[in-house]
Design a protein around this motif. Sequence first.
Motif, PDB file in Angstrom:
ATOM      1  N   LEU A   1     -62.033 -22.556   2.982  1.00 31.69           N
ATOM      2  CA  LEU A   1     -61.467 -21.221   2.837  1.00 31.69           C
ATOM      3  C   LEU A   1     -59.949 -21.305   2.992  1.00 31.69           C
ATOM      4  CD1 LEU A   1     -61.735 -18.112   2.696  1.00 31.69           C
ATOM      5  CD2 LEU A   1     -62.034 -18.150   5.186  1.00 31.69           C
ATOM      6  N   VAL A   2     -59.250 -20.714   2.045  1.00 31.12           N
ATOM      7  CA  VAL A   2     -57.789 -20.742   2.087  1.00 31.12           C
ATOM      8  C   VAL A   2     -57.267 -19.396   1.587  1.00 31.12           C
ATOM      9  CG1 VAL A   2     -57.604 -21.734  -0.238  1.00 31.12           C
ATOM     10  CG2 VAL A   2     -55.756 -22.102   1.415  1.00 31.12           C
ATOM     11  N   GLN A   3     -56.124 -19.007   2.069  1.00 28.15           N
ATOM     12  CA  GLN A   3     -55.501 -17.779   1.595  1.00 28.15           C
ATOM     13  C   GLN A   3     -54.811 -18.004   0.254  1.00 28.15           C
ATOM     14  OE1 GLN A   3     -52.914 -16.435   4.797  1.00 28.15           O
ATOM     15  NE2 GLN A   3     -54.518 -15.078   5.554  1.00 28.15           N
ATOM     16  N   ALA A   4     -54.685 -16.942  -0.500  1.00 33.29           N
ATOM     17  CA  ALA A   4     -53.968 -17.020  -1.770  1.00 33.29           C
ATOM     18  C   ALA A   4     -52.576 -17.599  -1.542  1.00 33.29           C
ATOM     19  CB  ALA A   4     -53.879 -15.639  -2.403  1.00 33.29           C
ATOM     20  N   GLY A   5     -52.186 -18.488  -2.442  1.00 32.64           N
ATOM     21  CA  GLY A   5     -50.903 -19.163  -2.307  1.00 32.64           C
ATOM     22  C   GLY A   5     -50.989 -20.488  -1.565  1.00 32.64           C
TER      23      GLY A   5
END
Length: 115
Positions: free
Chosen positions: A10-14
């Motif tokens: 899971l990673v944030q946008a950008g």
Amino acid sequence: VQLQASGGGLVQAGGSLRLSCAASGINFNLYRMGWYRQAPGKQRELVAHVTSGGITNYADSMQDRFTISRDNAKKSVHLQMNNLKPEDTAVYYCNAMSHSRAHFWGQGTLVTVSS
């Protein structure tokens, strides 16, 4: 033939992620290696592939953000993904294709990009 993919999450946008795939049971140098992805409700699509000689090919929408590489000595292929977007959310599959166009697939690794 075994293709073991890892590195999803899971990673944030950008943000960025690096996927890895370790191959065994094949003569790695003779295979074109690649990554495909399948988003929920969509067909599997090409992300990128790299020949044994290092020639790369990317899907148009990913060429500027993703980089595929391979290490023939370690029988591994990697996908560096930068500036991830929510639409990159998918299961990413490692792929090996022989000269006779036989395909082998890994089990997939899930990439989730939150907005």
